[in-house]
Design a protein around this motif. Sequence first.
Motif: not given
Length: 253
Positions: A84-87, A106-110, A186-199, A246-249
């Motif tokens: 299932g979905p992953v944080v 399956q990664v839905r939040a970072l 050097k980063a080859e991807a930046a998943a935060w472009h497409n996945v909602p993020s929290w910091a 948990e807010d992200a989840a």
Amino acid sequence: MDRISTLLASLMIVAAAATLPAPAAAKAGNIVLVHGMNMDGGAWRGVYDRLTADKYRVTVVQLPMTSIQDDIAATRRAIDAQDGPVVLVGHSYGGMVISQAGTEPQVRALVYVAAFQPEIGESLGFLNASIPGKLPADALTVFKDGFYLVKPDAWIADVANGLPEAEARYTAMFQAPANTAIFGYKAEAAAWHNVPSWAAIATEDRTIAPELQRRMSKRSGAKVVEIHGGHLLPMSHPSEVTSVIEDAAASVK
């Protein structure tokens, strides 16, 4: 049983069912935690305990730190094991790792915890140089094979600030060596472009400058929570970090 008795029995069953507690609301139940450089999964213990008490399924990745490619592969294996979905959560260097591995569908939040949030083409060395932290230039002991450790005094002062003295010293002495080549990747991807993020930003961080954390978070569009603590937030402020996760989840559909 006549028709009236049957009807009365049915009504009693319906009434009894109405008094039962409603089932708990569904959650995005899979959390994958990625530790930082020179650490291991034990750094997440306080967060792990809180998340599992709240009925999340939590997997803690153990990074080999032999190369970033190996670390990304270890994280992807943990993601692939989920149902299932992953944080996906990264502390410190773990932010670089989750930005690469977080492209899995399956990664839905970072969640970035006192962490790097690189853009494509950026390295840890580049980001550190753009807004330096307080870690001294001579803080590292580099071995002949290219691996390194942070000198204990520097670790205690600039990595583990905010922890009780005995715990800070323990973390300095349980360090796991990491390959210096990781800093140049050097980063080859930046998943935060497409996945909602929290910091979660560590306002007293001496390893990754808080100003750098804020700048990266603004760029990524992350939902920001500032926590008054040093770099090792998962250890010093596990309750606050758990709340961010948990807010992200809760946002995952």
